[in-house]
Write a protein that holds these residues in place. Structure first.
Motif, mmCIF file in Angstrom:
data_model
loop_
_atom_site.group_PDB
_atom_site.id
_atom_site.type_symbol
_atom_site.label_atom_id
_atom_site.label_comp_id
_atom_site.label_asym_id
_atom_site.label_seq_id
_atom_site.Cartn_x
_atom_site.Cartn_y
_atom_site.Cartn_z
ATOM 1 N N VAL A 24 -5.217 -0.802 -7.095
ATOM 2 C CA VAL A 24 -4.370 0.371 -6.467
ATOM 3 C C VAL A 24 -3.578 -0.410 -5.472
ATOM 4 O O VAL A 24 -4.133 -1.208 -4.600
ATOM 5 C CB VAL A 24 -5.537 1.276 -5.678
ATOM 6 N N ALA A 25 -2.234 0.289 -5.607
ATOM 7 C CA ALA A 25 -1.293 -0.294 -4.407
ATOM 8 C C ALA A 25 -1.047 1.388 -3.551
ATOM 9 O O ALA A 25 -0.705 2.073 -4.044
ATOM 10 C CB ALA A 25 -0.110 -0.575 -5.030
ATOM 11 N N ILE A 26 -1.202 0.746 -2.328
ATOM 12 C CA ILE A 26 -1.150 1.811 -1.300
ATOM 13 C C ILE A 26 0.336 1.705 -0.609
ATOM 14 O O ILE A 26 0.458 0.441 -0.037
ATOM 15 C CB ILE A 26 -2.176 2.162 -0.478
ATOM 16 N N VAL A 27 1.235 2.505 -0.367
ATOM 17 C CA VAL A 27 2.523 1.998 0.208
ATOM 18 C C VAL A 27 2.574 3.236 1.716
ATOM 19 O O VAL A 27 2.297 4.458 1.555
ATOM 20 C CB VAL A 27 3.891 2.608 -0.579
ATOM 21 N N GLY A 28 2.391 2.404 2.758
ATOM 22 C CA GLY A 28 2.322 3.091 3.896
ATOM 23 C C GLY A 28 0.911 2.682 4.367
ATOM 24 O O GLY A 28 -0.184 3.126 4.273
ATOM 25 N N GLY A 71 -0.341 3.971 7.468
ATOM 26 C CA GLY A 71 -0.556 4.760 8.439
ATOM 27 C C GLY A 71 -1.789 5.245 8.200
ATOM 28 O O GLY A 71 -2.769 4.782 7.161
ATOM 29 N N TYR A 72 -2.337 6.243 8.916
ATOM 30 C CA TYR A 72 -3.348 6.812 8.707
ATOM 31 C C TYR A 72 -3.790 7.473 7.344
ATOM 32 O O TYR A 72 -4.915 7.102 6.732
ATOM 33 C CB TYR A 72 -3.801 8.554 9.418
ATOM 34 N N THR A 73 -2.870 8.090 6.659
ATOM 35 C CA THR A 73 -3.185 8.483 5.061
ATOM 36 C C THR A 73 -3.406 7.443 4.338
ATOM 37 O O THR A 73 -4.441 7.064 3.457
ATOM 38 C CB THR A 73 -1.948 9.207 4.764
ATOM 39 N N GLY A 74 -2.636 6.086 4.263
ATOM 40 C CA GLY A 74 -2.891 5.003 3.347
ATOM 41 C C GLY A 74 -4.151 4.352 4.017
ATOM 42 O O GLY A 74 -4.959 3.942 2.834
ATOM 43 N N LEU A 75 -4.409 4.251 5.010
ATOM 44 C CA LEU A 75 -5.565 3.499 5.222
ATOM 45 C C LEU A 75 -6.807 4.325 5.246
ATOM 46 O O LEU A 75 -7.994 3.803 4.893
ATOM 47 C CB LEU A 75 -5.833 3.240 7.151
ATOM 48 N N TRP A 76 -7.087 5.739 5.236
ATOM 49 C CA TRP A 76 -8.154 6.405 5.068
ATOM 50 C C TRP A 76 -8.064 6.375 3.467
ATOM 51 O O TRP A 76 -9.409 6.199 2.930
ATOM 52 C CB TRP A 76 -7.816 8.033 5.437
ATOM 53 N N ALA A 77 -7.141 6.566 2.704
ATOM 54 C CA ALA A 77 -7.152 6.341 1.421
ATOM 55 C C ALA A 77 -8.010 5.024 0.891
ATOM 56 O O ALA A 77 -8.881 4.950 -0.083
ATOM 57 C CB ALA A 77 -5.999 6.498 0.568
ATOM 58 N N HIS A 81 -2.518 2.368 -10.230
ATOM 59 C CA HIS A 81 -2.362 3.549 -9.361
ATOM 60 C C HIS A 81 -1.559 3.110 -8.284
ATOM 61 O O HIS A 81 -1.866 2.080 -7.630
ATOM 62 C CB HIS A 81 -3.764 4.339 -8.956
ATOM 63 N N VAL A 82 -0.437 3.997 -8.156
ATOM 64 C CA VAL A 82 0.442 3.564 -6.593
ATOM 65 C C VAL A 82 0.430 4.946 -6.184
ATOM 66 O O VAL A 82 0.880 5.872 -6.492
ATOM 67 C CB VAL A 82 1.645 3.314 -7.372
ATOM 68 N N LEU A 83 -0.018 4.687 -4.707
ATOM 69 C CA LEU A 83 -0.107 5.923 -3.926
ATOM 70 C C LEU A 83 0.818 6.082 -2.720
ATOM 71 O O LEU A 83 1.072 4.891 -2.185
ATOM 72 C CB LEU A 83 -1.649 6.080 -3.344
ATOM 73 N N GLY A 142 -0.426 7.573 -13.037
ATOM 74 C CA GLY A 142 -1.263 6.789 -11.982
ATOM 75 C C GLY A 142 -0.671 6.992 -10.702
ATOM 76 O O GLY A 142 -1.022 6.295 -9.494
ATOM 77 N N LEU A 143 0.549 7.725 -10.624
ATOM 78 C CA LEU A 143 1.189 7.887 -9.358
ATOM 79 C C LEU A 143 0.498 9.017 -8.508
ATOM 80 O O LEU A 143 0.257 10.095 -9.043
ATOM 81 C CB LEU A 143 2.663 8.449 -9.567
ATOM 82 N N GLY A 144 0.415 8.709 -6.985
ATOM 83 C CA GLY A 144 -0.246 9.733 -6.273
ATOM 84 C C GLY A 144 0.556 9.849 -4.927
ATOM 85 O O GLY A 144 1.376 9.156 -4.553
ATOM 86 N N TRP A 145 0.273 10.778 -4.196
ATOM 87 C CA TRP A 145 1.052 11.090 -2.866
ATOM 88 C C TRP A 145 0.395 11.796 -1.963
ATOM 89 O O TRP A 145 -0.776 12.862 -2.529
ATOM 90 C CB TRP A 145 2.384 11.946 -3.181
ATOM 91 N N ALA A 146 0.609 11.883 -0.769
ATOM 92 C CA ALA A 146 -0.082 12.829 0.375
ATOM 93 C C ALA A 146 0.846 12.905 1.559
ATOM 94 O O ALA A 146 1.462 11.943 1.676
ATOM 95 C CB ALA A 146 -1.743 12.048 0.667
#
Length: 454
Positions: A31-35, A37-43, A226-228, A362-366
């Motif tokens: 899983v690669a999380i872009v960002g 901030g709170y969203t990326g860190l919580w995920a 997965h890339v979020l 595998g693409l996700g967003w929030a």
């Protein structure tokens, strides 16, 4: 005033963090999380908690907590944009219950992980000043009181003044699901917590494009199942995302610590956060070290979705916020403002937050929190983790999951629209301040044009 920008007062208090290493080259992860901030860190936190063997990497162009997560007003509250008005009463009620539980979840995790973020639960108080604001306040209360198991309270002027003496306040509405926090302390502590779980955070690593299985940077390509996307107000900088969300600017000032005598005059003795019912609304907290942090809209939008670098704030915005703070609290006029800063938040075209994941790509967003993301990011992070891991939970059935708004108009239309909308809101507030008992009609038109009235 001693400071302007420097990312935020919160980061200046702590000192900017020592940079983490950048991405060293191409990388393969689950899983690669872009960002970061709170969203990326919580995920990242919930993914590793639920499945410890996952290889998770977080990619951040500056440092963890550089954006809105380290600059916000410090309201850990149950608000989420998009609710009953967007999804209907039943679905909106489920979303609201999830948000109430989310506030408690953040408090729980902070305690479990030893994150000292000056968290103090005191509820959220929104005050009305004048007949038109009072009418909106009472209409809001009637809407909330009609919901099952509501714990929202309507306060008259005396009860409001018993908790905080805002000059000219005609009433207030209060609920218990809110805590005051120190934003940068939460971001710093959460980043450390995910690293302890085995997540790697790569800083100074700007992602330029996201596609199925890939996050592209100048330092290498990260390949992942997965890339979020967790980039909130910085989303327009990504290739192909320029019109997805609008980066709305918000600004804050913070006073020097108030003497005990001034706090006695103001009467703000508990940790309730403070907002109002103006169209160009304000938000404030009493900080753990006895200051008032006071925020609102300055320059709402920069042409071409440009965002600032270090949070530096225009002098006219500082003057405007300082004047409003002292209008609310005349006793604080004797206390200097010490620092000002700004940041951007993500605004979808329909002003409704969203979270989603496409299992085929595998693409996700929030994101798209429109300024209510401190708690909502936690719900988003938990939901993303469940979606990625294909867990059949109540969270993945919430109405905001998979929601997508239409794209914003191209320039110069969106710049002209935002200037017109906020010009109308400012004008409406001035009209209502003269004592009119009804919401100014121009504000209703601005709500409809902006998407808030849909």
């Amino acid at each position: 005033m001693t400071g302007n920008g420097g990312v935020s007062f919160w980061w200046q208090q702590l000192g900017l963090p020592v940079p983490r290493p950048a991405l060293p080259g191409d990388l393969d992860v689950d899983v690669a999380i872009v960002g970061a901030g709170y969203t990326g860190l919580w995920a990242a936190y919930y993914l590793k908690t639920l499945q410890p063997d996952l290889r998770v990497a977080v990619l951040e162009r500056r440092f963890a907590g550089f954006g809105a997560s380290g600059r916000n007003g410090g309201w850990l509250t149950n608000s989420v944009t998009g609710g009953r008005e967007q999804y209907g009463a039943d679905a909106g009620a489920r979303q609201q219950r999830a948000m109430n539980e989310t506030v408690a979840e953040v408090v729980r995790v902070a305690a479990a992980e030893g994150i000292d973020a000056d968290i103090r639960v005191g509820g959220e108080l929104n005050v009305a000043r004048g007949p038109a604001q009072q009418a909106r306040l009472e209409a809001w209360f009637r809407s909330e009181a009609a919901q099952p198991h509501t714990d929202v309270e309507l306060w008259g002027p005396r009860q409001t003044a018993d908790h905080v003496r805002v000059d000219g306040a005609t009433g207030g509405i209060w609920h218990p699901h809110c805590a005051r926090i120190h934003p940068a302390k939460l971001a710093r502590g959460l980043a450390a917590a995910v690293e302890r779980l085995g997540v790697t955070i790569y800083e100074d690593t700007a992602v330029t494009a996201i596609s199925a299985g890939r996050a592209e940077t100048a330092r290498g390509t990260v390949r992942a199942g997965h890339v979020l996307r967790a980039t909130e107000g910085f989303t327009p900088d990504l290739r192909g995302e320029h019109r997805t969300w609008l980066p709305m600017n918000s600004s804050l000032v913070v006073t020097a610590p108030l003497p005990a005598s001034v706090w006695d005059e103001i009467g703000w003795s508990d940790a309730a956060t403070l907002g109002d019912m103006a169209h160009v609304y304000m938000y404030a907290q009493r900080t753990a070290d006895g200051r008032i942090a006071f925020g609102g809209r300055g320059v709402p939008y920069r042409f071409g979705s440009r965002v600032d670098g270090d949070g530096r704030t225009q002098e006219r915005t500082i003057r405007s916020l300082t004047a409003l703070l002292r209008d609310f609290f005349p006793a604080a006029a004797r206390v200097p403002v010490e620092h000002a800063w700004s940041g951007v938040l993500g605004v979808p075209r329909d002003w409704a937050a969203t979270v989603g994941h496409d299992p085929a790509t595998g693409l996700g967003w929030a994101g798209g929190y429109v300024g209510t993301g401190v708690a909502t990011t936690n719900l988003a992070g938990r939901t993303l983790a469940d979606l990625v891991l294909r867990r059949d939970t109540d969270l993945v059935a919430l109405p905001w999951v998979g929601h997508r708004a239409r794209r914003w108009e191209p320039e110069p239309l969106r710049w002209l629209a935002v200037q017109a909308i906020y010009g109308a809101y400012h004008w409406a507030d001035r009209v209502e301040a003269r004592g009119t008992a009804r919401t100014a009609s121009v504000a209703r038109v601005a709500d409809w044009i902006s998407g808030r009235g849909h």
